[in-house]
Structure formats: C-alpha cells, structure tokens
Design a protein around this motif. Structure first.
Motif, PDB file in Angstrom:
ATOM      1  N   TRP A 197       0.841  -1.208   0.000  1.00  0.00           N
ATOM      2  CA  TRP A 197       0.000   0.000   0.000  1.00  0.00           C
ATOM      3  C   TRP A 197       0.872   1.253   0.000  1.00  0.00           C
ATOM      4  CZ3 TRP A 197      -4.585   0.765  -1.599  1.00  0.00           C
ATOM      5  CH2 TRP A 197      -5.590  -0.188  -1.442  1.00  0.00           C
ATOM      6  N   GLU A 198       1.948   1.232   0.739  1.00  0.00           N
ATOM      7  CA  GLU A 198       2.836   2.399   0.771  1.00  0.00           C
ATOM      8  C   GLU A 198       3.343   2.730  -0.627  1.00  0.00           C
ATOM      9  OE1 GLU A 198       7.106   3.792   2.784  1.00  0.00           O
ATOM     10  OE2 GLU A 198       6.121   1.930   3.412  1.00  0.00           O
ATOM     11  N   ARG A 199       3.739   1.723  -1.377  1.00  0.00           N
ATOM     12  CA  ARG A 199       4.244   1.948  -2.734  1.00  0.00           C
ATOM     13  C   ARG A 199       3.132   2.432  -3.666  1.00  0.00           C
ATOM     14  NH1 ARG A 199       8.269  -2.970  -4.217  1.00  0.00           N
ATOM     15  NH2 ARG A 199       8.381  -1.730  -6.134  1.00  0.00           N
ATOM     16  N   TRP A 200       1.914   1.915  -3.474  1.00  0.00           N
ATOM     17  CA  TRP A 200       0.810   2.363  -4.340  1.00  0.00           C
ATOM     18  C   TRP A 200       0.499   3.840  -4.079  1.00  0.00           C
ATOM     19  CZ3 TRP A 200      -4.025   4.479  -4.197  1.00  0.00           C
ATOM     20  CH2 TRP A 200      -4.765   4.407  -5.380  1.00  0.00           C
ATOM     21  N   PHE A 201       0.435   4.245  -2.810  1.00  0.00           N
ATOM     22  CA  PHE A 201       0.152   5.642  -2.505  1.00  0.00           C
ATOM     23  C   PHE A 201       1.284   6.563  -2.983  1.00  0.00           C
ATOM     24  CE2 PHE A 201      -3.053   3.975   0.459  1.00  0.00           C
ATOM     25  CZ  PHE A 201      -4.103   4.847   0.179  1.00  0.00           C
ATOM     26  N   GLN A 202       2.512   6.123  -2.883  1.00  0.00           N
ATOM     27  CA  GLN A 202       3.629   6.911  -3.391  1.00  0.00           C
ATOM     28  C   GLN A 202       3.502   7.100  -4.894  1.00  0.00           C
ATOM     29  OE1 GLN A 202       6.997   4.682  -1.988  1.00  0.00           O
ATOM     30  NE2 GLN A 202       7.064   5.734  -0.012  1.00  0.00           N
ATOM     31  N   LEU A 255      -4.783   3.080 -11.496  1.00  0.00           N
ATOM     32  CA  LEU A 255      -3.365   3.059 -11.142  1.00  0.00           C
ATOM     33  C   LEU A 255      -2.965   1.684 -10.614  1.00  0.00           C
ATOM     34  CD1 LEU A 255      -0.679   4.601 -10.654  1.00  0.00           C
ATOM     35  CD2 LEU A 255      -1.542   5.119  -8.366  1.00  0.00           C
ATOM     36  N   ALA A 256      -1.871   1.145 -11.151  1.00  0.00           N
ATOM     37  CA  ALA A 256      -1.331  -0.139 -10.699  1.00  0.00           C
ATOM     38  C   ALA A 256       0.166   0.012 -10.472  1.00  0.00           C
ATOM     39  CB  ALA A 256      -1.611  -1.229 -11.728  1.00  0.00           C
ATOM     40  N   VAL A 257       0.698  -0.775  -9.583  1.00  0.00           N
ATOM     41  CA  VAL A 257       2.115  -0.681  -9.246  1.00  0.00           C
ATOM     42  C   VAL A 257       2.711  -2.076  -9.187  1.00  0.00           C
ATOM     43  CG1 VAL A 257       1.640  -0.662  -6.759  1.00  0.00           C
ATOM     44  CG2 VAL A 257       3.797   0.258  -7.611  1.00  0.00           C
ATOM     45  N   ASP A 258       3.914  -2.227  -9.713  1.00  0.00           N
ATOM     46  CA  ASP A 258       4.614  -3.506  -9.679  1.00  0.00           C
ATOM     47  C   ASP A 258       5.383  -3.661  -8.386  1.00  0.00           C
ATOM     48  OD1 ASP A 258       3.997  -4.907 -12.043  1.00  0.00           O
ATOM     49  OD2 ASP A 258       5.307  -3.607 -13.210  1.00  0.00           O
ATOM     50  N   THR A 259       5.189  -4.766  -7.697  1.00  0.00           N
ATOM     51  CA  THR A 259       6.002  -5.098  -6.524  1.00  0.00           C
ATOM     52  C   THR A 259       6.695  -6.439  -6.712  1.00  0.00           C
ATOM     53  OG1 THR A 259       4.162  -6.205  -5.410  1.00  0.00           O
ATOM     54  CG2 THR A 259       4.437  -3.835  -5.003  1.00  0.00           C
ATOM     55  N   GLY A 260       6.514  -7.058  -7.863  1.00  0.00           N
ATOM     56  CA  GLY A 260       7.125  -8.343  -8.155  1.00  0.00           C
ATOM     57  C   GLY A 260       6.456  -8.958  -9.363  1.00  0.00           C
ATOM     58  N   ARG A 261       6.761 -10.202  -9.606  1.00  0.00           N
ATOM     59  CA  ARG A 261       6.141 -10.938 -10.702  1.00  0.00           C
ATOM     60  C   ARG A 261       6.147 -12.422 -10.348  1.00  0.00           C
ATOM     61  NH1 ARG A 261      10.661 -10.213 -15.444  1.00  0.00           N
ATOM     62  NH2 ARG A 261       9.663  -8.189 -15.475  1.00  0.00           N
ATOM     63  N   TYR A 262       5.515 -13.206 -11.180  1.00  0.00           N
ATOM     64  CA  TYR A 262       5.523 -14.654 -10.981  1.00  0.00           C
ATOM     65  C   TYR A 262       6.715 -15.254 -11.714  1.00  0.00           C
ATOM     66  CZ  TYR A 262       0.887 -14.146  -9.018  1.00  0.00           C
ATOM     67  OH  TYR A 262      -0.166 -13.776  -8.224  1.00  0.00           O
ATOM     68  N   TRP A 263       7.378 -16.198 -11.033  1.00  0.00           N
ATOM     69  CA  TRP A 263       8.592 -16.833 -11.554  1.00  0.00           C
ATOM     70  C   TRP A 263       8.447 -18.351 -11.509  1.00  0.00           C
ATOM     71  CZ3 TRP A 263      13.001 -13.695 -12.700  1.00  0.00           C
ATOM     72  CH2 TRP A 263      12.899 -12.357 -12.294  1.00  0.00           C
ATOM     73  N   LEU A 264       9.042 -19.003 -12.488  1.00  0.00           N
ATOM     74  CA  LEU A 264       9.203 -20.452 -12.448  1.00  0.00           C
ATOM     75  C   LEU A 264      10.582 -20.722 -11.854  1.00  0.00           C
ATOM     76  CD1 LEU A 264       8.119 -23.289 -13.277  1.00  0.00           C
ATOM     77  CD2 LEU A 264       9.439 -23.009 -15.397  1.00  0.00           C
ATOM     78  N   THR A 265      10.631 -21.389 -10.714  1.00  0.00           N
ATOM     79  CA  THR A 265      11.896 -21.570 -10.013  1.00  0.00           C
ATOM     80  C   THR A 265      12.183 -23.050  -9.786  1.00  0.00           C
ATOM     81  OG1 THR A 265      10.976 -21.519  -7.751  1.00  0.00           O
ATOM     82  CG2 THR A 265      11.473 -19.402  -8.801  1.00  0.00           C
ATOM     83  N   LYS A 266      13.457 -23.354  -9.653  1.00  0.00           N
ATOM     84  CA  LYS A 266      13.915 -24.688  -9.262  1.00  0.00           C
ATOM     85  C   LYS A 266      15.247 -24.537  -8.554  1.00  0.00           C
ATOM     86  CE  LYS A 266      16.638 -26.104 -13.291  1.00  0.00           C
ATOM     87  NZ  LYS A 266      17.897 -26.183 -12.513  1.00  0.00           N
ATOM     88  N   LEU A 267      15.604 -25.542  -7.771  1.00  0.00           N
ATOM     89  CA  LEU A 267      16.904 -25.526  -7.123  1.00  0.00           C
ATOM     90  C   LEU A 267      18.007 -25.624  -8.174  1.00  0.00           C
ATOM     91  CD1 LEU A 267      16.326 -27.912  -4.084  1.00  0.00           C
ATOM     92  CD2 LEU A 267      16.400 -25.413  -4.061  1.00  0.00           C
TER      93      LEU A 267
END
Length: 314
Positions: A197-202, A255-267
């Motif tokens: 929320w802080e990032r969206w308001f900023q 208004l939309a803000v990016d805080t990350g994305r979806y990732w395909l991960t593996k060890l």
C-alpha cells in the motif's frame, strides 16, 4: 572413473533424518530404531570424511556439506520410487511435481491445464498449492511458481508473468471512491508484504495513511474479504479477471504498481528432466500466446509502473 561404494541404507537414513531434522522420526519412517539411524549416519560421515549434522539438544542442524548432499539424495530417491511405482502399475509416465502459489494456480494455470495434458499425456503432472512459501526439498518439488523479485538463494528463476497491483473492493464501496484520497477513510486490507500500500500511494503522489484493515496470507482470501465489504484490497488484478467480469468486485482506480512478478523456479542442484523441460516450454509458449500482462483497462492513462526485474534464466 571410480564410483565410491556407499551403503544405500546409510544414505536413506541421512536423507530421512535431514528432511525431518530428527533421528527418531527418521527411524519411525524407515521402520528402524533411532539408534540404528544414528549409527548409519555416523558410519556415512566416517566414510565420507565430513560432518553432515550438528547435533543439538533438541534436534539436528545440517552442515554445509549436509545441505549440499540432501537435495541430490531426495531427488534420486523420489525418482527411483516414482519409476518403480509406475512400473508396478503397468504404466510408465514421468512425474513432474509443480508447486504453485494459489493465486497463480486459480487465476492462470488451472484454466489451461487441459491443454498441457492433451499435448503431453505421458507426463504425470502433480500440483501442490501454497501461499508463496514452500520447502522445495521437503515437499519434493521439481518446480515452484512463486511471486517475488526472483532472488532466492540457491535457486534458478525464469520470469513468467507481471502482476501489477491495483485496488479492488465491493461494487457498493467502489462507487463511493471518486479519487485516491478517499481511501484514507476506509479499511485497507493487507497481505504479509507490508510495503505494498505504501508503494501504491507513493505512485499516486500521496502520503500513505496508516493501514487499519485486516491482514491475510493469500490473495484469494483478500479477494473474498474485499468482495464481502470488509475494505479495499490491493491485488494482482490479472489473476482475478473472472471475479471482476462477474461484478463481484470492482477496480475503482486504474493506477497499478509492480512489486514483483511470478517466476518459475527450481533448485540450482536440480537437473532439468525431459518432462520438466516440456512443462517449461509449454508455460513459455502459453505466455507468448496469451501474455495478459497489463492490468490497466483499455485506454487507461499512465500510472502502471514498469517492472525493473531482470531475467534469471533457468
């Protein structure tokens, strides 16, 4: 090349003990005594010439050497067990176990799974959903689709889908919100990522208010709370197009803000199998055909902040 002759029982004893962090529970799983497990692990350490565990008053802690050995053994035993089971059942399918954060599973993956199964009937795809936190080794995951910045220790990460966050709430409440400043007077529902929320308001050019709404550990719960009139939730709206289309919730501001994305991960220690490769290629192909990465309504003014995350190839 000389291959060390390591006792299988000792390797199984170490793997179970490391996974369960306890000799007694490992013995129960393997149907032997705690003493037998302890002796087998000690014999393995002597043969390898390394210490695999730090013995604690209440449990075990893996050393660096133990951490390096555990995922290799877990993977090997899982593959052996899966192959034997499939042979006993008169079929041979390669198993891929995919962990998925629940929001991505419901909002993107499940509607497309039939296509993957039609294209790859020889792959037994097994799904495990969670709230973005999982122990890849303990849960036996080949891949894990999660939300974040792509920086997870010991992990390879392939970016899949941007997921910009925008306010969502019940239609009656949305109709009362004419400008972002109106959010100062309503409950703001929160996830465990407290700076959203802080990032969206900023991004809106405002001083963030002190949040006074409930906190939830999944976006699905946030949606249900918002739809029930509990307040305004900040959600990855691309994952909730069905609820928006049905009118259960509305997006009061563009208004939309990016805080990350979806990732395909593996060890990093997990070698990609042919079946894992086919799943990865299918995901990439689906995203090329149906990117759906922009949550802004058609014609929306600037306000969606572009992601600065970098690709981390698998």
């Amino acid at each position: 090349m000389d291959v060390p002759q390591l006792p299988l029982n000792a390797l199984r004893a170490f793997e179970a003990s490391a996974r369960l962090c306890n000799f007694t529970r490992a013995g129960q799983e393997l149907n032997v005594t705690q003493t037998a497990i302890s002796h087998q692990v000690k014999a393995l350490e002597d043969q390898l010439g390394v210490t695999l565990f730090t013995r604690l008053p209440r449990g075990l802690a893996l050393t660096d050497e133990g951490h390096a050995l555990l995922p290799v053994l877990t993977d090997a035993f899982e593959r052996i067990s899966g192959a034997v089971t499939r042979l006993q059942e008169g079929r041979f399918q390669e198993v891929v176990t995919l962990g998925v954060v629940g929001t991505f599973a419901i909002g993107w993956l499940l509607p497309r799974l039939s296509d993957f199964r039609d294209r790859h009937p020889s792959i037994d795809l097994r799904l495990k959903t969670n709230n973005n936190v999982a122990d890849i080794v303990a849960e036996g995951l080949d891949y894990f689709i999660r939300f974040g910045d792509g920086a997870w220790h010991g992990t390879d990460a392939l970016p899949l889908l941007d997921a910009p966050l925008s306010p969502v709430c019940a239609p009656a409440l949305a109709d009362q919100l004419k400008q972002p400043a109106d959010l100062h007077g309503v409950p703001l529902l929160r996830s465990f990522r407290r700076d959203e929320w802080e990032r969206w308001f900023q991004a809106a050019g405002m001083v963030p208010p002190t949040p006074r709404g409930g906190m939830f550990d999944s976006s699905a719960l946030l949606l249900e709370a918002a739809a029930g009139g509990e307040g305004v939730a900040l959600l990855p709206v691309t994952m909730f197009q069905q609820a928006l289309g049905q009118g259960r919730v509305k997006q009061p501001f563009e208004l939309a803000v990016d805080t990350g994305r979806y990732w395909l991960t593996k060890l990093k220690s997990r070698q990609e199998t042919p079946a894992m490769g086919r799943l990865r290629e299918w995901l990439e192909q689906q995203l090329r055909q149906h990117p759906n990465t922009d949550s802004r309504p058609s014609g929306a003014p600037p306000g969606h902040l572009p992601s600065d995350r970098t690709t981390k190839p698998l």
